[in-house]
Design a protein around this motif. Structure first.
Motif, PDB file in Angstrom:
ATOM      1  N   ALA A   1       0.854  -1.186   0.000  1.00  0.00           N
ATOM      2  CA  ALA A   1       0.000   0.000   0.000  1.00  0.00           C
ATOM      3  C   ALA A   1       0.887   1.232   0.000  1.00  0.00           C
ATOM      4  O   ALA A   1       1.993   1.211   0.554  1.00  0.00           O
ATOM      5  N   CYS A   2       0.404   2.292  -0.618  1.00  0.00           N
ATOM      6  CA  CYS A   2       1.139   3.548  -0.623  1.00  0.00           C
ATOM      7  C   CYS A   2       0.138   4.680  -0.794  1.00  0.00           C
ATOM      8  O   CYS A   2      -0.763   4.600  -1.634  1.00  0.00           O
ATOM      9  N   HIS A   3       0.311   5.707   0.014  1.00  0.00           N
ATOM     10  CA  HIS A   3      -0.597   6.853  -0.027  1.00  0.00           C
ATOM     11  C   HIS A   3       0.219   8.142  -0.068  1.00  0.00           C
ATOM     12  O   HIS A   3       1.235   8.253   0.622  1.00  0.00           O
TER      13      HIS A   3
ATOM     14  N   GLU B   1       3.488   1.073   2.864  1.00  0.00           N
ATOM     15  CA  GLU B   1       3.506  -0.148   3.665  1.00  0.00           C
ATOM     16  C   GLU B   1       4.249  -1.204   2.851  1.00  0.00           C
ATOM     17  O   GLU B   1       3.841  -1.551   1.749  1.00  0.00           O
TER      18      GLU B   1
ATOM     19  N   SER C   1      -7.235  -5.277   7.122  1.00  0.00           N
ATOM     20  CA  SER C   1      -8.138  -5.810   6.094  1.00  0.00           C
ATOM     21  C   SER C   1      -9.592  -5.918   6.536  1.00  0.00           C
ATOM     22  O   SER C   1     -10.261  -6.913   6.266  1.00  0.00           O
TER      23      SER C   1
END
Length: 108
Positions: A49-51, A62, A100
């Motif tokens: 994940a990347c934001h 992440e 999740s």
């Protein structure tokens, strides 16, 4: 709208025991540098994940790897080689509390 389906795999069972949350700051803030960092990060194996975020860092990634040695290699060979990266801060997960979970679609 359903965007897809996925299987949730036990990370430790497949040898991916270390989760790292990496705060990344972009040098010389510009649209081009942000795009370069985003594109470079998206190709990193282990990135789950990347934001793009507000605050002290510009990106929060992440990353899941087997161990500290694997993370060090990924950090030095892939993240630190991105020209537009100015600063990195690594936060190691000690234990997952909640992951999740389904979205709560009820009005708040």
């Amino acid at each position: 709208m359903i965007a897809g389906y996925k299987a949730i795999i036990d990370r430790e069972a497949v040898g991916l025991a270390l989760t790292v949350f990496v705060e990344i700051t972009v040098a010389r803030h510009s649209r081009q540098n942000a795009a370069l960092v985003a594109e470079s990060l998206s190709g990193i194996p282990g990135l789950v994940a990347c934001h793009m975020v507000s605050g002290d860092a510009d990106f929060l990634a992440e990353i899941v790897v087997s161990d500290l040695t694997a993370y060090e290699r990924l950090l030095t060979e892939q993240i630190l080689t991105i020209d537009a990266v100015e600063q990195i801060r690594s936060n190691f997960s000690l234990r997952a509390v909640r992951t999740s979970q389904p979205l709560n679609l009820a009005p708040v």
